[in-house]
Design an enzyme around this catalytic site. Structure first.
Site, mmCIF file in Angstrom:
data_model
loop_
_atom_site.group_PDB
_atom_site.id
_atom_site.type_symbol
_atom_site.label_atom_id
_atom_site.label_comp_id
_atom_site.label_asym_id
_atom_site.label_seq_id
_atom_site.Cartn_x
_atom_site.Cartn_y
_atom_site.Cartn_z
ATOM 1 N N ARG A 54 -11.987 6.938 9.425
ATOM 2 C CA ARG A 54 -11.704 5.514 9.402
ATOM 3 C C ARG A 54 -12.775 4.747 8.633
ATOM 4 N NH1 ARG A 54 -7.449 2.259 9.188
ATOM 5 N NH2 ARG A 54 -7.796 0.243 10.206
ATOM 6 N N SER B 65 0.838 -1.199 0.000
ATOM 7 C CA SER B 65 0.000 0.000 0.000
ATOM 8 C C SER B 65 0.878 1.255 0.000
ATOM 9 C CB SER B 65 -0.947 -0.047 1.204
ATOM 10 O OG SER B 65 -1.867 1.016 1.178
ATOM 11 N N HIS C 101 -8.466 -3.789 -1.489
ATOM 12 C CA HIS C 101 -7.133 -3.295 -1.160
ATOM 13 C C HIS C 101 -6.518 -4.028 0.025
ATOM 14 C CE1 HIS C 101 -3.809 -0.519 -1.142
ATOM 15 N NE2 HIS C 101 -4.030 -0.206 0.123
ATOM 16 N N ASP C 102 -7.327 -4.440 0.972
ATOM 17 C CA ASP C 102 -6.840 -5.119 2.169
ATOM 18 C C ASP C 102 -6.528 -6.591 1.949
ATOM 19 O OD1 ASP C 102 -6.559 -3.143 4.026
ATOM 20 O OD2 ASP C 102 -8.316 -3.671 5.211
ATOM 21 N N ASP D 145 -9.558 -3.984 -6.112
ATOM 22 C CA ASP D 145 -8.978 -2.856 -5.369
ATOM 23 C C ASP D 145 -9.374 -1.550 -6.052
ATOM 24 O OD1 ASP D 145 -7.426 -0.984 -4.025
ATOM 25 O OD2 ASP D 145 -5.589 -2.181 -4.094
#
Length: 370
Positions: free
Chosen positions: A218, A149, A349-350, A316
């Site tokens: 967040r 990332s 993405h994670d 992503d």
């Protein structure tokens, strides 16, 4: 505010002054790091891990800290990054609140927290501070640098600014520059924090902490870290069992809302808001094309390494797949044996944090060739 430092973290002092890309400097600054495995006599089995925005240096359990780390399934004896073979170093980014000097640290010139007096932070500053740690450990050339990332951005700056410092590179869900969509999301996250009255131009404390702003930031982040496919498969339209209270008619109703709220509340008091602002902006500023007349591909081609692997996932949306393709193509133009590996993970993405079944073999397979 206090820093959030895992037990067992070690430190190296940066040169004083440590001169930064955008004109500032730090005095008495330090970088937090952890290690796994043993450095061999030739000092040629070292791997550096560069992290995303929020992780600390504790990527996995070790003798100093047996608690599971943020990449526990990937790093350790017999795991994809096998510490029976490799000596692994993970650094906490400059500007973070997890041990390395950042806005939540004490400014030695004033005896007060830096807050917004911390100098403008660039990805290149994070890269240069990591290079200092590697040199202090006596490592002249890394076998591999792995960046995830934001760490993928840092790794590219690290390799460009320190020619010959690594033989190979794995870029995981990284990028050579920020795209407009990612900049827009991070801009909204920063705005949410800054519009919280408790942020108070960076002068908050534990009693008056910008909790609402950090929660919103967040939540926005978590939404973009995963994919719509995963949200649908994981939560669907399932509602919470209890009815909404009458005094909160627009409160949490769906399980996905409850998940985001719980995730955000666990995060907000564990990360410094000013550190979040500084590191978030550093990603928006980064563009390796600055080193080649604005051309990112030409900037990548200036990097000299032997081998590279750029991994991304189709789902992503934050660092989309074309950015890892660009990294592989640019490194190949510079003479590297560079491969692009798109994965079908549904976890966005994670995925590199959770889909070890896909990422593990990709990483271990590449490391077996160096």
């Amino acid at each position: 505010m206090t820093e959030f430092i895992p037990p067992g973290t070690r430190y190296f002092d940066l040169p004083s002054p440590f001169v930064m890309k955008r004109g500032g400097e730090l005095r008495g600054a330090r970088i937090a790091y952890e290690t796994w495995g043993e450095l061999n006599a030739a000092k040629d089995n070292a791997i550096l891990i560069l992290t995303g925005l929020s992780p600390d240096a504790h990527a996995a359990a070790n003798e100093a800290n047996p608690e599971a780390g943020w990449w526990e399934a990937m790093l350790g004896p017999g795991k994809p990054i096998d510490t029976d073979r490799w000596y692994v170093v993970c650094v906490n980014s400059l500007g973070s609140c997890k041990g390395s000097t950042g806005p939540a640290s004490v400014n030695p010139a004033t005896g007060e927290l830096y807050r917004l007096d911390f100098p403008d932070l660039a990805i290149e500053d994070v890269a240069n501070s990591a290079a200092h740690v590697i040199r202090e450990l006596g490592i002249e050339r890394l076998a591999c640098v792995i960046g995830n990332s934001m760490g993928g951005m840092t790794a590219l700056a690290f390799l460009l600014l320190h020619p010959g410092i690594a033989c190979s590179h794995i870029n995981i869900s990284g990028a050579a520059r920020a795209l407009p969509f990612s900049i827009a999301i991070r801009s909204l996250q920063r705005e949410a924090i800054r519009l919280d009255p408790n942020w108070n131009n960076g002068h908050y404390d534990d009693e008056r902490y910008p909790e609402s702003g950090m929660r919103m930031a967040r939540k926005l982040g978590v939404i973009t870290y995963r994919s719509a496919l995963e949200w649908d498969g994981r939560f669907g339209r399932v509602r919470l069992e209890s009815d909404r209270p009458d005094e909160d008619p627009f409160g949490l109703e769906f399980q996905v809302e409850s998940y985001l709220e719980g995730h955000a509340r666990r995060f907000v008091r564990r990360y410094d808001p000013n550190s979040y602002l500084y590191l978030s902006r550093s990603m928006d500023w980064f563009d390796i094309g600055e080193y080649a007349g604005g051309d990112a591909a030409a900037g990548l081609s200036k990097i000299r390494i032997d081998k590279a692997l750029a991994i991304g996932v189709h789902t992503d949306i934050l660092f989309p797949l074309q950015q890892q393709q660009e990294v592989a193509d640019g490194l190949r133009a510079g003479g590297a044996d560079a491969e692009f590996l798109p994965l079908e993970s549904p976890q966005g993405h994670d995925a590199f944090l959770v889909d070890i079944a896909r990422f593990g073999p990709a990483v271990s397979g590449f490391l077996a060739t160096i």
